[in-house]
Each structure stands twice: as C-alpha cells, then as structure tokens.
Design a protein around this motif. Sequence first.
Motif, PDB file in Angstrom:
ATOM      1  N   UNK A 183      18.376  22.454  24.773  1.00 32.03           N
ATOM      2  CA  UNK A 183      18.841  21.820  26.008  1.00 32.03           C
ATOM      3  C   UNK A 183      17.683  21.689  26.996  1.00 32.03           C
ATOM      4  N   UNK A 184      16.897  22.760  27.138  1.00 35.09           N
ATOM      5  CA  UNK A 184      15.758  22.710  28.055  1.00 35.09           C
ATOM      6  C   UNK A 184      14.752  21.635  27.662  1.00 35.09           C
ATOM      7  N   UNK A 185      14.592  21.409  26.382  1.00 30.92           N
ATOM      8  CA  UNK A 185      13.621  20.419  25.915  1.00 30.92           C
ATOM      9  C   UNK A 185      14.194  18.994  25.890  1.00 30.92           C
ATOM     10  N   UNK A 186      15.455  18.857  26.222  1.00 31.90           N
ATOM     11  CA  UNK A 186      16.098  17.540  26.205  1.00 31.90           C
ATOM     12  C   UNK A 186      15.979  16.885  27.584  1.00 31.90           C
ATOM     13  N   UNK A 187      16.572  15.714  27.693  1.00 32.11           N
ATOM     14  CA  UNK A 187      16.690  15.040  28.986  1.00 32.11           C
ATOM     15  C   UNK A 187      18.134  15.101  29.481  1.00 32.11           C
ATOM     16  N   UNK A 188      18.874  16.106  29.015  1.00 34.46           N
ATOM     17  CA  UNK A 188      20.285  16.236  29.372  1.00 34.46           C
ATOM     18  C   UNK A 188      20.409  17.140  30.603  1.00 34.46           C
ATOM     19  N   UNK A 189      20.302  16.523  31.779  1.00 39.05           N
ATOM     20  CA  UNK A 189      20.294  17.271  33.025  1.00 39.05           C
ATOM     21  C   UNK A 189      21.617  17.982  33.313  1.00 39.05           C
ATOM     22  N   UNK A 190      22.777  17.367  33.014  1.00 37.08           N
ATOM     23  CA  UNK A 190      24.029  18.109  33.213  1.00 37.08           C
ATOM     24  C   UNK A 190      24.085  19.383  32.355  1.00 37.08           C
ATOM     25  N   UNK A 191      23.596  19.306  31.114  1.00 37.16           N
ATOM     26  CA  UNK A 191      23.606  20.496  30.252  1.00 37.16           C
ATOM     27  C   UNK A 191      22.630  21.561  30.757  1.00 37.16           C
ATOM     28  N   UNK A 192      21.539  21.139  31.384  1.00 33.59           N
ATOM     29  CA  UNK A 192      20.624  22.123  31.973  1.00 33.59           C
ATOM     30  C   UNK A 192      21.329  22.898  33.081  1.00 33.59           C
ATOM     31  N   UNK A 193      22.117  22.202  33.884  1.00 32.71           N
ATOM     32  CA  UNK A 193      22.897  22.885  34.923  1.00 32.71           C
ATOM     33  C   UNK A 193      23.929  23.815  34.285  1.00 32.71           C
ATOM     34  N   UNK A 194      24.520  23.382  33.178  1.00 34.12           N
ATOM     35  CA  UNK A 194      25.471  24.241  32.464  1.00 34.12           C
ATOM     36  C   UNK A 194      24.795  25.507  31.938  1.00 34.12           C
ATOM     37  N   UNK A 195      23.523  25.396  31.529  1.00 30.10           N
ATOM     38  CA  UNK A 195      22.774  26.589  31.107  1.00 30.10           C
ATOM     39  C   UNK A 195      22.674  27.593  32.240  1.00 30.10           C
ATOM     40  N   UNK A 196      22.359  27.087  33.427  1.00 30.33           N
ATOM     41  CA  UNK A 196      22.272  27.989  34.590  1.00 30.33           C
ATOM     42  C   UNK A 196      23.616  28.677  34.820  1.00 30.33           C
ATOM     43  N   UNK A 197      24.690  27.914  34.719  1.00 29.86           N
ATOM     44  CA  UNK A 197      26.022  28.514  34.904  1.00 29.86           C
ATOM     45  C   UNK A 197      26.308  29.556  33.843  1.00 29.86           C
ATOM     46  N   UNK A 198      25.956  29.254  32.607  1.00 32.21           N
ATOM     47  CA  UNK A 198      26.175  30.202  31.503  1.00 32.21           C
ATOM     48  C   UNK A 198      25.374  31.480  31.731  1.00 32.21           C
ATOM     49  N   UNK A 199      24.142  31.351  32.169  1.00 31.57           N
ATOM     50  CA  UNK A 199      23.305  32.532  32.417  1.00 31.57           C
ATOM     51  C   UNK A 199      23.861  33.342  33.587  1.00 31.57           C
ATOM     52  N   UNK A 200      24.312  32.668  34.627  1.00 34.91           N
ATOM     53  CA  UNK A 200      24.906  33.385  35.778  1.00 34.91           C
ATOM     54  C   UNK A 200      26.175  34.119  35.369  1.00 34.91           C
ATOM     55  N   UNK A 201      26.927  33.536  34.454  1.00 36.25           N
ATOM     56  CA  UNK A 201      28.180  34.156  34.001  1.00 36.25           C
ATOM     57  C   UNK A 201      27.944  35.393  33.130  1.00 36.25           C
ATOM     58  N   UNK A 202      26.708  35.609  32.698  1.00 33.01           N
ATOM     59  CA  UNK A 202      26.402  36.804  31.908  1.00 33.01           C
ATOM     60  C   UNK A 202      26.361  38.071  32.764  1.00 33.01           C
ATOM     61  N   UNK A 203      26.241  37.900  34.048  1.00 31.76           N
ATOM     62  CA  UNK A 203      26.112  39.048  34.960  1.00 31.76           C
ATOM     63  C   UNK A 203      27.334  39.932  34.940  1.00 31.76           C
TER      64      UNK A 203
END
Length: 129
Positions: free
Chosen positions: A109-129
């Motif tokens: 996802x980070x290496x793609x041009x999929x900006x919405x999925x990059x934001x979803x990654x941030x949400x997924x990482x925040x949800x790990x807390x």
Amino acid sequence: MTDSNIVNEYTEGLEFTPEKTEKALNVAFNILDKWSFNDTEKRATLGLSDTVSLDNKSVIAKAAGIKLQFRLSIIIGLYADLKILSSSHEPMIAWLRRPLSNGKVPINVLMSDNYPEMLNLRRAAKNLR
C-alpha cells in the motif's frame, strides 16, 4: 473523492518549505532504513521515479509536491503509531510485510498510489493501540 482531494484535505493548513521538506525527508529516510526498505522500496514509497538519486535530499525537497508531503506525513505518522506498540523495529517490519485483515500488505500500500488506502493504514495502526 479523488486522490487530489484526499491529499489536499489531509495536508490542508500545513506549511511546506524546501527546508522543512528536507528535514521531513531525512526523518522519513531514517524510518525507511529502520524498516529495512531497499532503495527501490524507498523510491516507490516516496512516489519518486527510478531515476531520482536518493543521495541528494535537498534536490528532492526543492522539487517536492503535495503528494510527496502527504507520503512523508503518512510515513512519519505510521512510525509514531507503531512505535507506541514496541520500541523494537522487528514488530514494525513484521506488521508492514504481512497481510492485514483486509488482505492488503502495508508495504505494498505504501508503495502504491492508493492514497485512501494509505489513510486506512494509519487508521489500522492507530487501532492497534
């Protein structure tokens, strides 16, 4: 919402100068090194072409557009989110390289041009807390 709208909304109100961008690039490169990204992965994650030299960050910073600013913000924010879970880099690297519950692999996802999925990654990482 288009990619441009997503990027503009996410970076709205932020001030970008070549100096600030160069500092952010240095931080991002340090993070990508800690995550064991090779040069090809670094270029793709930063949205840079294969012909761009990674050695001259000031040149990259001067030519930076809003999409690079977005990517830098995602990298630095993701690192902060994952750092809360562990001070060791190995769990971060493992998280980045294994599929999430949605089947997407964070590094891809980070290496793609999929900006919405990059934001979803941030949400997924925040949800790990």
